[in-house]
Motif scaffolding. Structure first.
Motif, PDB file in Angstrom:
ATOM      1  N   THR A 137       0.820  -1.206   0.000  1.00 14.97           N
ATOM      2  CA  THR A 137       0.000   0.000   0.000  1.00 14.97           C
ATOM      3  C   THR A 137       0.857   1.259   0.000  1.00 14.97           C
ATOM      4  O   THR A 137       0.549   2.227  -0.683  1.00 14.97           O
ATOM      5  CB  THR A 137      -0.918   0.002   1.238  1.00 14.97           C
ATOM      6  OG1 THR A 137      -1.648  -1.210   1.234  1.00 14.97           O
ATOM      7  CG2 THR A 137      -1.879   1.178   1.218  1.00 14.97           C
ATOM      8  N   TYR A 138       1.930   1.232   0.792  1.00 20.43           N
ATOM      9  CA  TYR A 138       2.712   2.455   0.945  1.00 20.43           C
ATOM     10  C   TYR A 138       3.929   2.517   0.029  1.00 20.43           C
ATOM     11  O   TYR A 138       4.577   3.544  -0.073  1.00 20.43           O
ATOM     12  CB  TYR A 138       3.155   2.629   2.398  1.00 20.43           C
ATOM     13  CG  TYR A 138       2.011   3.046   3.297  1.00 20.43           C
ATOM     14  CD1 TYR A 138       1.725   4.398   3.506  1.00 20.43           C
ATOM     15  CD2 TYR A 138       1.214   2.116   3.920  1.00 20.43           C
ATOM     16  CE1 TYR A 138       0.672   4.792   4.321  1.00 20.43           C
ATOM     17  CE2 TYR A 138       0.159   2.494   4.735  1.00 20.43           C
ATOM     18  CZ  TYR A 138      -0.115   3.833   4.935  1.00 20.43           C
ATOM     19  OH  TYR A 138      -1.140   4.227   5.732  1.00 20.43           O
TER      20      TYR A 138
ATOM     21  N   TYR B  57       6.779   1.160   0.415  1.00 21.72           N
ATOM     22  CA  TYR B  57       8.069   1.006   1.103  1.00 21.72           C
ATOM     23  C   TYR B  57       8.329  -0.481   1.304  1.00 21.72           C
ATOM     24  O   TYR B  57       7.387  -1.269   1.376  1.00 21.72           O
ATOM     25  CB  TYR B  57       8.023   1.636   2.501  1.00 21.72           C
ATOM     26  CG  TYR B  57       7.957   3.133   2.546  1.00 21.72           C
ATOM     27  CD1 TYR B  57       9.112   3.904   2.459  1.00 21.72           C
ATOM     28  CD2 TYR B  57       6.741   3.774   2.739  1.00 21.72           C
ATOM     29  CE1 TYR B  57       9.040   5.287   2.542  1.00 21.72           C
ATOM     30  CE2 TYR B  57       6.659   5.156   2.813  1.00 21.72           C
ATOM     31  CZ  TYR B  57       7.809   5.910   2.712  1.00 21.72           C
ATOM     32  OH  TYR B  57       7.748   7.268   2.798  1.00 21.72           O
TER      33      TYR B  57
ATOM     34  N   LEU C 121       4.060   8.835   7.625  1.00 21.56           N
ATOM     35  CA  LEU C 121       3.181   8.329   6.571  1.00 21.56           C
ATOM     36  C   LEU C 121       1.982   9.243   6.358  1.00 21.56           C
ATOM     37  O   LEU C 121       1.362   9.227   5.306  1.00 21.56           O
ATOM     38  CB  LEU C 121       2.693   6.921   6.898  1.00 21.56           C
ATOM     39  CG  LEU C 121       3.775   5.857   7.065  1.00 21.56           C
ATOM     40  CD1 LEU C 121       3.141   4.520   7.390  1.00 21.56           C
ATOM     41  CD2 LEU C 121       4.615   5.735   5.804  1.00 21.56           C
TER      42      LEU C 121
ATOM     43  N   HIS D 192      -2.846   9.900   3.778  1.00 25.42           N
ATOM     44  CA  HIS D 192      -1.460   9.468   3.909  1.00 25.42           C
ATOM     45  C   HIS D 192      -0.756   9.594   2.563  1.00 25.42           C
ATOM     46  O   HIS D 192      -1.400   9.850   1.550  1.00 25.42           O
ATOM     47  CB  HIS D 192      -1.410   8.003   4.376  1.00 25.42           C
ATOM     48  CG  HIS D 192      -1.679   7.869   5.848  1.00 25.42           C
ATOM     49  ND1 HIS D 192      -1.382   6.747   6.568  1.00 25.42           N
ATOM     50  CD2 HIS D 192      -2.232   8.735   6.735  1.00 25.42           C
ATOM     51  CE1 HIS D 192      -1.730   6.930   7.826  1.00 25.42           C
ATOM     52  NE2 HIS D 192      -2.263   8.123   7.959  1.00 25.42           N
ATOM     53  N   ARG D 193       0.553   9.423   2.624  1.00 30.78           N
ATOM     54  CA  ARG D 193       1.321   9.523   1.387  1.00 30.78           C
ATOM     55  C   ARG D 193       2.138   8.271   1.166  1.00 30.78           C
ATOM     56  O   ARG D 193       2.769   7.763   2.082  1.00 30.78           O
ATOM     57  CB  ARG D 193       2.256  10.735   1.465  1.00 30.78           C
ATOM     58  CG  ARG D 193       1.829  11.844   0.595  1.00 30.78           C
ATOM     59  CD  ARG D 193       2.588  13.114   0.854  1.00 30.78           C
ATOM     60  NE  ARG D 193       1.658  14.233   0.795  1.00 30.78           N
ATOM     61  CZ  ARG D 193       1.010  14.602  -0.311  1.00 30.78           C
ATOM     62  NH1 ARG D 193       1.198  13.969  -1.452  1.00 30.78           N
ATOM     63  NH2 ARG D 193       0.169  15.619  -0.285  1.00 30.78           N
ATOM     64  N   LYS D 194       2.125   7.820  -0.096  1.00 31.21           N
ATOM     65  CA  LYS D 194       2.990   6.687  -0.436  1.00 31.21           C
ATOM     66  C   LYS D 194       4.420   7.179  -0.531  1.00 31.21           C
ATOM     67  O   LYS D 194       4.672   8.382  -0.526  1.00 31.21           O
ATOM     68  CB  LYS D 194       2.586   6.110  -1.787  1.00 31.21           C
ATOM     69  CG  LYS D 194       1.193   5.539  -1.825  1.00 31.21           C
ATOM     70  CD  LYS D 194       0.996   4.808  -3.128  1.00 31.21           C
ATOM     71  CE  LYS D 194      -0.438   4.322  -3.218  1.00 31.21           C
ATOM     72  NZ  LYS D 194      -0.649   3.373  -4.293  1.00 31.21           N
ATOM     73  N   LYS D 195       5.331   6.227  -0.723  1.00 41.24           N
ATOM     74  CA  LYS D 195       6.734   6.602  -0.840  1.00 41.24           C
ATOM     75  C   LYS D 195       6.933   7.587  -1.995  1.00 41.24           C
ATOM     76  O   LYS D 195       7.699   8.539  -1.887  1.00 41.24           O
ATOM     77  CB  LYS D 195       7.573   5.337  -1.064  1.00 41.24           C
ATOM     78  CG  LYS D 195       9.062   5.582  -0.993  1.00 41.24           C
ATOM     79  CD  LYS D 195       9.835   4.296  -1.205  1.00 41.24           C
ATOM     80  CE  LYS D 195      11.317   4.567  -1.170  1.00 41.24           C
ATOM     81  NZ  LYS D 195      12.076   3.355  -1.491  1.00 41.24           N
TER      82      LYS D 195
ATOM     83  N   ASP E 120      -7.198   0.717   2.974  1.00 40.60           N
ATOM     84  CA  ASP E 120      -6.996   1.704   1.915  1.00 40.60           C
ATOM     85  C   ASP E 120      -8.362   2.006   1.309  1.00 40.60           C
ATOM     86  O   ASP E 120      -8.967   1.155   0.653  1.00 40.60           O
ATOM     87  CB  ASP E 120      -6.051   1.099   0.874  1.00 40.60           C
ATOM     88  CG  ASP E 120      -5.780   2.080  -0.252  1.00 40.60           C
ATOM     89  OD1 ASP E 120      -6.405   3.155  -0.257  1.00 40.60           O
ATOM     90  OD2 ASP E 120      -4.940   1.757  -1.120  1.00 40.60           O
TER      91      ASP E 120
END
Ligand code: ADP
Length: 710
Positions: A376-377, A379, A392, A422-425, A453
């Motif tokens: 999802t993120y 990372y 995040l 939130h923010r992804k990488k 999500d």
């Protein structure tokens, strides 16, 4: 000596008579003299012998005396040195003739007090004398005061020590171990008795303590869950209670009779390790703990834990092994279950479709994260571990919630955030719904955070929302067209006027000309205002919260629908609190709320008319006001009202009472979702045939702020 004097006297007598005597006489005298001399010599010799004999006799006597003294000193020393042993001797009448230091110490009498007195009444209990008397068959003779019993003991040669009770001078008693000995005269007659007794109070106490400790040990053995054993190199095993039967189903006797060896019970798979552990213990300090399975008599398997100690004999060979078993079947089962459930949770954690994090309670560092979290993120797990969860994205609500619940003393409460950005990488935003619960993780406080999500569903929501807005706009087009027509008409009229004036040669005063141009400009502004409002309404919402004036929202939506409603003979009554505090929301979403409420009100009015009040004037009343720490807005209509049977369902998505094509049944569910998101409430007051009031309350933004900065 006397003999010597007697001889001298006789010689003088003989000399006085010598002159008168003849030869014969002299001869006789000489002869007599010789005899006499001989007699004197013999007498002297015998006197010498006698004297030496006397001296010898004297010396002998002296030596005997010394020996006797010595013996006496020794005897006293022996008697007195036995300070803790009472030695009492009597003559043949029972009178005390020896009473040593030990007797003084133990009994508390001075020798002078007891010597020549009669024992045993002084030191013995009458009842005990009687008891001993009965034992040896002597009825106590009162006149002899019990001494006969002791004499009988001595007479029969019962030299063994027996337990007696001695009575001290102060009356207190104590146990002694006593032997009674006979004192014999030269002819073998009984001349007295000698009693030797030692205080056994300490011994008795020790015995009692030992007995008690043995009893305690037994109680312990019986009550501890452990089964104590002693195992011998030949395979035999001893147990000390019958708990073994409960564990194995075999009786204690089956083991004690050596029919059964303990090793017979061990299940095959565990035998190898069983042996290995023992061999290892042999090489080390001889202690070992083993866990293995045994097969019970009924075929069931039980787990035991055995702590053992090898005991060696003086030759260094194994004497026996001692230790205790504990039935750990339940523990093993629980461990197994725990293990399984851990595996289950681990696999849930790892393969679950949703991101799950474990966060350090104190600083929100990520302690663990699953694969879905990685996906999802964007990372890797390694990148996530050790990172602060705050990096995040938003976490405030949960953080506040957890702090709050801790301050309320219920730190186990869970918290949910409906939507966090939130923010992804790579920087793309994701919308997350989070569920956070405090847990214990490796002994420390932690938070387990399950995230969902919801980006996609929010996008869908937004699309739906947008679609519904566009439908509404479509619906509104007639009203909007009408509204736009007005300024356009005015502009046209203005334009024609100007043209007319110009055609006529422009003979008009300058002010009139300017006024006409101003009017046209004003109408252009008005038209572009309408278009701007529509554009604003039509734009997509984002989900960021800002401070919003609810009044402004109301006015904007009224502006859009107003003309349309007027065409439908519906008027607004508006009463807005001018100093209404702001709320924290997204303006566009609140506009959607107002829009849905107003169109529903309009539909209800139309429906009401359709039934009976065909031409009644419809009205919608909009009010805003402050209610405590909330901002309240009410929308009331004089429409159909909501019947009881539908009231419970109106917030359901796709629930509609309207004809196909008119209502999608989404309006109120959208309203509900939005108000819920901002922590607000909806109340409905309705009466069939009369109308309905929807009341919305949202927390005041100014109050929130005050709370945040105390
Ligand atoms: P839709 O308007 O598309 O039907 P909504 O979710 O907005 O969907 O409303 C669901 C239902 O609630 C409506 O079909 C109607 O029966 C009822 N309703 C909503 N507002 C009112 C109102 N002001 N007066 C009467 N009934 C209402």
């Amino acid at each position: 000596m006397k003999h010597h004097e007697d001889m001298e006297k006789a010689m003088i007598y003989h000399a006085q008579n010598l002159a008168e005597w003849g030869y014969e006489d002299i001869q006789n005298l000489v002869r007599e003299n010789n005899i006499l001399r001989e007699e004197i010599r013999v007498a002297r010799e015998s006197a010498e012998i006698t004297a030496s004999l006397v001296v010898k006799q004297f010396e002998e006597t002296e030596r005997i005396l010394r020996r006797f003294q010595m013996a006496n000193a020794l005897r006293t020393a022996v008697l007195d040195s036995a300070a803790q042993m009472a030695i009492i001797a009597t003559d043949r009448h029972g009178k005390i003739i020896v009473f040593n230091k030990g007797a003084e110490n133990l009994l508390g009498y001075d020798p002078e007090e007891v010597l020549e007195k009669e024992t045993p009444v002084l030191f013995h209990l009458e009842s005990e004398l009687r008891k001993h008397g009965r034992k040896i068959g002597v009825a106590r003779d009162r006149s002899q005061r019990g001494i006969d019993i002791l004499f009988e003991y001595a007479r029969r040669g019962f030299y063994e020590q027996e337990e007696w009770t001695y009575v001290r001078k102060d009356g207190s008693t104590f146990p002694v171990s006593m032997s009674v000995n006979a004192l014999h005269g030269p002819e073998g007659s009984l001349e007295g008795i000698l009693c030797i007794a030692s205080d056994i109070t300490e011994k008795k106490r020790a015995e009692k303590a030992l007995r008690e400790s043995e009893r305690n040990y037994r109680i312990l053995i019986n009550n501890i869950p452990n089964i104590v054993f002693k195992w011998y190199p030949d395979g035999g095993i001893d147990f000390y209670d019958d708990k073994i039967e409960k564990l194995t189903g075999y009786s204690l006797d089956e083991f004690l009779s050596r029919k059964l060896k303990w090793t017979d019970l061990i299940v095959d798979e565990d035998r190898h390790e069983f042996k290995e552990k023992f061999l290892k213990a042999l090489k080390s300090n001889g202690t070992y703990i083993r866990q293995y399975r045994i097969r019970k008599k009924n075929g069931d398997v039980a787990w035991v834990e055995a702590g053992s100690q090898i005991i060696y004999d003086e030759n260094g060979r194994i004497d026996f092994v001692t230790g205790a078993f504990l039935d750990i079947t339940d523990r093993k089962r629980a461990e197994q279950a725990l293990h399984e459930s851990e595996e289950k949770y681990r696999s849930l954690f790892d393969s679950g479709p949703n991101p799950v994090f474990v966060l350090d309670m104190k600083n929100l560092t990520i302690l663990d994260a699953n694969r879905s979290a990685e996906e999802t993120y964007g990372y890797t797990r390694e990148e996530l571990l050790g990172k602060s969860f705050l990096d995040l994205g938003e976490f405030e609500d949960i953080e506040k919630g957890l702090q709050w619940s801790e301050s309320q003393g219920s730190p186990e409460a869970c918290f949910v955030t409906q939507r966090a950005r939130h923010r992804k990488k790579d920087g793309t935003p994701v919308y997350i719904r989070m569920n956070a619960c405090p847990i214990k993780y490796q002994g420390d406080g932690a938070i387990i955070l399950a995230a969902t999500d919801i980006t996609e569903s929010i996008e869908k929501d937004a699309q739906l929302f947008q679609a519904s807005k566009m439908t509404t706009l479509g619906e509104m087009s007639a009203g909007i067209a009408h509204e736009l027509n007005q300024p356009l008409n005015a502009i046209k009229v203005g334009g024609e006027y100007l043209r007319f004036v110009l055609e006529k040669g422009g003979e008009i005063p300058m002010e009139d000309f300017l006024a006409a141009v101003d009017r046209i400009n004003k109408q252009v502004d008005r038209a572009s205002n309408i278009i701007n409002r529509l554009r604003e309404f039509g734009r997509k919402s984002d989900f960021r919260k800002r401070r919003v004036s609810f009044n402004r929202v109301i006015r904007l939506v009224m502006g859009i629908v107003g003309e349309q409603f007027k065409l439908q003979n519906i008027v607004f009554r508006v009463d807005l609190e001018e100093s209404l505090p702001p709320v924290t929301a997204d303006a566009n979403r609140l506009e959607q709320v107002m829009f849905n409420l107003l169109t529903n009100a309009r539909d209800a009015i139309e429906q009401g008319r359709g039934e009976d009040r065909r031409d009644d004037e419809g009205f919608i009343e909009i009010r805003s006001f402050v209610e405590g720490d909330h901002v309240a807005v009410t929308v009331s209509d004089n429409g159909s009202g909501i019947p009881d049977e539908t009231l419970g369902r109106i917030f359901e998505p796709f629930f509609t009472t309207k004809e196909v094509g008119k209502g999608m049944g989404l309006g109120l569910s959208i309203v509900y979702g939005i108000i819920q998101d901002y922590g607000g409430h909806i109340h409905i007051h309705t009466r069939e045939g009369t109308g309905t009031t929807f009341k919305i309350t949202l927390p005041r933004a100014d109050q929130e702020n005050r709370e945040e900065t105390p």
